[in-house]
Design a protein around this motif. Sequence first.
Motif, short mmCIF file in Angstrom:
data_model
loop_
_atom_site.label_atom_id
_atom_site.label_comp_id
_atom_site.label_asym_id
_atom_site.label_seq_id
_atom_site.Cartn_x
_atom_site.Cartn_y
_atom_site.Cartn_z
N ARG A 191 20.14 -18.16 88.04
CA ARG A 191 21.05 -16.72 87.37
C ARG A 191 20.38 -16.05 86.19
NH1 ARG A 191 24.69 -20.89 85.27
NH2 ARG A 191 26.49 -20.06 86.01
N ARG A 192 19.33 -17.37 85.85
CA ARG A 192 18.74 -16.50 84.91
C ARG A 192 17.45 -14.89 85.23
NH1 ARG A 192 14.10 -20.68 83.10
NH2 ARG A 192 15.97 -22.26 82.98
N TYR A 193 17.10 -15.47 86.56
CA TYR A 193 16.41 -13.90 87.66
C TYR A 193 17.35 -13.02 87.70
CZ TYR A 193 13.27 -17.89 88.25
OH TYR A 193 12.06 -19.00 87.60
N ALA A 194 19.03 -13.20 87.97
CA ALA A 194 19.54 -12.70 88.31
C ALA A 194 20.04 -11.49 86.95
CB ALA A 194 21.07 -13.38 88.64
N TYR A 195 20.07 -12.30 85.25
CA TYR A 195 20.78 -12.09 84.19
C TYR A 195 19.13 -10.16 84.08
CZ TYR A 195 24.33 -14.17 83.40
OH TYR A 195 25.49 -15.80 83.18
N LEU A 196 18.01 -10.69 84.38
CA LEU A 196 17.19 -10.11 84.23
C LEU A 196 16.62 -8.89 84.98
CD1 LEU A 196 14.25 -9.55 82.56
CD2 LEU A 196 12.61 -11.06 84.81
N ALA A 197 17.56 -8.98 86.25
CA ALA A 197 16.76 -8.38 87.47
C ALA A 197 18.67 -7.22 86.54
CB ALA A 197 17.32 -8.69 89.21
N LEU A 198 19.35 -7.48 86.34
CA LEU A 198 20.03 -7.01 85.96
C LEU A 198 20.42 -6.09 84.61
CD1 LEU A 198 23.43 -9.69 86.99
CD2 LEU A 198 22.64 -7.38 87.97
N VAL A 199 19.54 -6.13 84.08
CA VAL A 199 19.03 -5.90 82.64
C VAL A 199 18.47 -4.90 82.91
CG1 VAL A 199 17.88 -6.39 80.25
CG2 VAL A 199 19.87 -7.98 80.98
N ILE A 200 17.34 -5.00 84.42
CA ILE A 200 16.89 -4.45 84.04
C ILE A 200 16.92 -2.96 84.99
CG2 ILE A 200 14.22 -2.87 85.84
CD1 ILE A 200 13.50 -6.54 85.76
N ILE A 201 17.99 -3.29 86.15
CA ILE A 201 18.91 -2.25 86.47
C ILE A 201 19.76 -1.27 85.56
CG2 ILE A 201 20.87 -1.63 88.07
CD1 ILE A 201 19.53 -4.65 89.91
N ALA A 202 20.36 -1.71 84.87
CA ALA A 202 21.04 -1.22 84.03
C ALA A 202 19.78 -0.41 83.00
CB ALA A 202 21.75 -2.22 82.75
#
Length: 255
Positions: A191-202
């Motif tokens: 979850r924490r890595y997914a959140y980070l990836a989604l924020v970077i993508i955004a």
Amino acid sequence: MEHDEGMTLVEHLAELRKRIIWVLLVLIVGMVVGLLVAKPLINYLKSVSPIANMNWYVFSPWDPIKMYMSFSLVTGLLVTLPFALYQIWAFLKPGLREVEQKASLIFIPFAFLMFLLGLAFGYFIVFKMAFLFTTAISQSLELNENFGIAQYFTFMFNILIPIALVFELPIVVMFLTKIRLLNPLLLRKLRRYAYLALVIIATMITPPDAVSAIIVAVPMIILYEFSVYLSALVYRKQLLQDQAWEAESSAKSVE
């Protein structure tokens, strides 16, 4: 394109290559269709809120071509998505149980609907919120708003396309859970890595300001959590099915 249980790795890779080529061909056809419908779509979007009755400008000879290609790409993705998902399902089909084959095939039309829903959500909610926010800033600074058509539609598609693709996340997660490549335990662990990836993508797909990134990142994170929830539902059902199969196998062995 039927599988043979005795296929070698090279034969599997060759079949995968053929399926990828077919997907690319359908994408090209879809983009050609997009070129044909681009003009009426552009004229329609120019005539509705929030930009109706505004003056339009081009700042480069390439701007009209960029517009056509942007609409062509979106149309191509829309046409190709169901076909690409079917090709993935057909490639994985021999490794699935019969009940899993039928259940996973159902995801294809829902994936198409989720893409349309993502486009609608991106345009009517996120994009309009972002546009109204930037317009309010311009008005507070007493700036005149005359838009370059390429800049406007680039801003719009930078929001619409990623959100439409992220709306596929619940369907993709359910599909991968159904074929036992994912489970909710792994999704929660990541979850924490997914959140980070989604924020970077955004951050990468939006204009360089924090507000736009937040407007795009928040729906992405909500969709991820919804995907975890759906994965848990599928996984729980799989565990019950496995227990039933084990009990049935044990009963037969006793007999």
